[in-house]
Design an enzyme around this catalytic site. Structure first.
Site, mmCIF file in Angstrom:
data_model
loop_
_atom_site.group_PDB
_atom_site.id
_atom_site.type_symbol
_atom_site.label_atom_id
_atom_site.label_comp_id
_atom_site.label_asym_id
_atom_site.label_seq_id
_atom_site.Cartn_x
_atom_site.Cartn_y
_atom_site.Cartn_z
ATOM 1 N N TYR A 118 -10.326 -37.789 -39.121
ATOM 2 C CA TYR A 118 -8.940 -38.034 -39.556
ATOM 3 C C TYR A 118 -8.620 -39.095 -40.028
ATOM 4 C CZ TYR A 118 -3.760 -37.380 -39.654
ATOM 5 O OH TYR A 118 -2.463 -37.430 -39.854
ATOM 6 N N ASP B 259 -12.479 -46.998 -40.233
ATOM 7 C CA ASP B 259 -11.176 -46.705 -39.666
ATOM 8 C C ASP B 259 -11.228 -46.724 -38.165
ATOM 9 O OD1 ASP B 259 -8.500 -45.657 -39.133
ATOM 10 O OD2 ASP B 259 -8.923 -43.658 -40.061
ATOM 11 N N LYS C 95 -2.175 -47.864 -33.843
ATOM 12 C CA LYS C 95 -1.917 -47.557 -32.477
ATOM 13 C C LYS C 95 -1.721 -48.580 -31.395
ATOM 14 C CE LYS C 95 -3.466 -42.811 -33.129
ATOM 15 N NZ LYS C 95 -4.290 -42.276 -34.136
HETATM 16 C C1 LIG Z 1 -4.128 -41.757 -35.607
HETATM 17 C C2 LIG Z 1 -4.852 -41.971 -36.637
HETATM 18 C C3 LIG Z 1 -4.574 -42.072 -37.842
HETATM 19 C C4 LIG Z 1 -3.232 -42.122 -38.357
HETATM 20 O O1 LIG Z 1 -2.282 -42.970 -37.657
HETATM 21 P P1 LIG Z 1 -0.747 -42.439 -37.940
HETATM 22 O O2 LIG Z 1 -0.037 -43.925 -37.305
HETATM 23 O O3 LIG Z 1 -0.639 -41.215 -37.139
HETATM 24 O O4 LIG Z 1 -0.361 -42.516 -39.360
HETATM 25 C C5 LIG Z 1 -5.595 -42.723 -39.097
HETATM 26 N N1 LIG Z 1 -6.864 -42.611 -38.747
HETATM 27 C C6 LIG Z 1 -7.229 -42.596 -37.373
HETATM 28 C C7 LIG Z 1 -8.932 -42.937 -36.969
HETATM 29 C C8 LIG Z 1 -6.426 -42.056 -36.112
HETATM 30 O O5 LIG Z 1 -6.825 -41.826 -35.197
#
Ligand SMILES: *Cc1c(COP(=O)(O)O)cnc(C)c1O
Length: 435
Positions: free
Chosen positions: A150, A244, A272
């Site tokens: 994701y 990511d 995060k």
């Molecule tokens: C949480 C997450 C996102 C998206 O971040 P948001 O702040 O919710 O938009 C993208 N990539 C990874 C790997 C994530 O865990």
């Protein structure tokens, strides 16, 4: 562990009914609606250290931590103090302010692959900006991603996506034009051969984006050589490698997965933890690439609240606390202790389940085999997870309300908390076994 005779969620129920009149599905992010486990979403009132307390006054040891940011637990004093300090002076200026460079330096110090960085306000914004940069810098259109990963809800990423999309069984979203989706090549995680084949077939691949440790189909580690292989293949084809690390950054190690596995990407996305609970994201990497972003270069990306002092202060205070050298080692010891306890509980109860962990993120998959990719993740028994989730909630442990999400440990968990969690797991697995 003390089992509540019945978990009373009356106020949550009322609030949820009301919220459904005004908010889509009663929530502002799909996975919060508890579709993955059934029942009423638990509305939270406050958090304190290792605990989260709901609106009915039930207290839980929190293993969600707002889906990762709260590695120091709820309302850590240092972070609170720094946020308080800057709040008085202004919430946002829409102009440069001093903390932006400080946070940039704190991130760069931990991530040598990042020479220049841009702060944004969410992980989604970070990944879609990084993708635009990859396309702009290489002049190529396609992107490779992996099933079950994701990367936020940008159009190009909502093809076989993990997280909420996986929970709801909505891998491909209406509203994403097929012309966009056609530019996204979706491959099985941990399958280097598939990546090689894709590069043979398509000449116009701008980059590969990957969760270097997947958290969004549940925790799935990279097989030995997978990340290094991606590094080699992308280099060979003049494509960019994007890690990511929105979830893994400052989580699986201080320097993220790139430190843990010793592979340097061209671009990294973060979020995060670097916002310490405030909305922050970032993308960064090689200076020659980042220099192509406006105002140094032509690739446009902007944000009204980007780099605001409140978010920067929260992030900075969090990273300061995390720079304590022993901290990750202690977190690893706690996570290993919990893993051992959970493995014993699985053995004792004979439940078909596996516990997969990297550092302080982990998933208990209710299936009889290890999980290396999304196809295998989908074998997991969601009904059992749902039963387990509620059994744990009843015992005062709050888990992610989906089989396809990670448990996140925080530094404020004590030995006592961990013992309680293990007891609760043991009892809950026995209960789950009866379904
Ligand atoms: C949480 C997450 C996102 C998206 O971040 P948001 O702040 O919710 O938009 C993208 N990539 C990874 C790997 C994530 O865990």
């Amino acid at each position: 562990m003390r089992v509540r005779a019945k978990l009373v969620l009356d106020r949550s129920k009322k609030l949820y009914q009301e919220a459904q009149k005004h908010l889509v599905g009663g929530v502002n992010s799909p996975v919060r609606a508890f579709k993955g486990v059934g029942g009423t979403p638990i509305f939270m009132a406050r958090g304190k250290g290792a605990y989260v307390i709901d609106v009915d006054g039930n207290r839980y040891i929190d293993l969600v931590g707002s889906w990762g940011p709260l590695i120091l637990g709820h309302v850590p004093l240092d972070v609170l103090n720094q946020v308080r300090r800057v709040l008085r002076k202004g919430f946002t200026f829409g102009a440069p302010s001093p903390l932006e460079s400080e946070l940039a330096q704190a991130v760069k110090k931990a991530y040598p692959s990042i020479e220049k960085i841009r702060f944004v306000s969410s992980g989604t914004e970070a990944t879609l900006s990084a993708l635009r940069l990859a396309r702009g810098a290489t002049g190529k259109k396609r992107i490779i991603k992996f099933e079950g990963c994701y990367h936020g809800h940008g159009d190009s990423f909502l093809v076989s996506a993990g997280s909420g999309a996986a929970t709801l069984g909505l891998p491909d979203s209406p509203g994403v034009p097929e012309e966009f989706a056609a530019l996204t090549i979706n491959l099985p995680y941990n399958d280097l051969h598939a990546v090689e084949e894709a590069f043979k077939r398509f000449q116009d691949i701008s980059g590969v984006i990957v969760e270097p440790v997947v958290g969004n189909m549940g925790v799935v580690p990279p097989k030995p050589g997978f990340l290094k292989g991606l590094r080699d293949i992308t280099r060979q084809h003049q494509a960019l490698l994007i890690f990511d690390e929105v979830m893994t950054g400052f989580r699986v190690a201080h320097g993220g997965a790139q430190e843990l596995y010793g592979v340097q990407p061209d671009l990294t996305t973060l979020g995060k933890i670097i916002g310490g609970g405030m909305p922050v994201g970032a993308y960064g990497g090689r200076a020659d690439l980042m220099s192509q972003v406006a105002p140094e270069g032509p690739i446009y990306q902007a944000g009204t609240l980007s780099g605001n002092p409140v978010a920067m202060a929260a992030g900075l205070a969090t990273l300061k606390d995390l720079s304590e050298p022993k901290l990750y080692q202690e977190l690893e010891e706690k996570a290993a202790y919990l893993e051992e306890g959970i493995r014993r509980a699985i053995q004792k109860t004979g439940v078909d389940a596996v516990y997969q962990r990297v550092g302080s993120m982990a998933t208990l998959f209710f299936c009889g085999h290890g999980v290396e990719n999304y196809t295998q993740a989908k074998d997991a028994n969601r009904q059992k997870y749902a039963k387990f989730f509620w059994a744990m909630a009843q015992r005062g442990v709050y888990l992610p309300p989906s089989q396809f999400e990670a448990f996140f440990l925080s530094t404020v968990l004590t030995q006592d908390h961990l013992k309680k969690i293990v007891r609760a797991v043991q009892e809950s697995l026995s209960e789950t076994q009866l379904v």
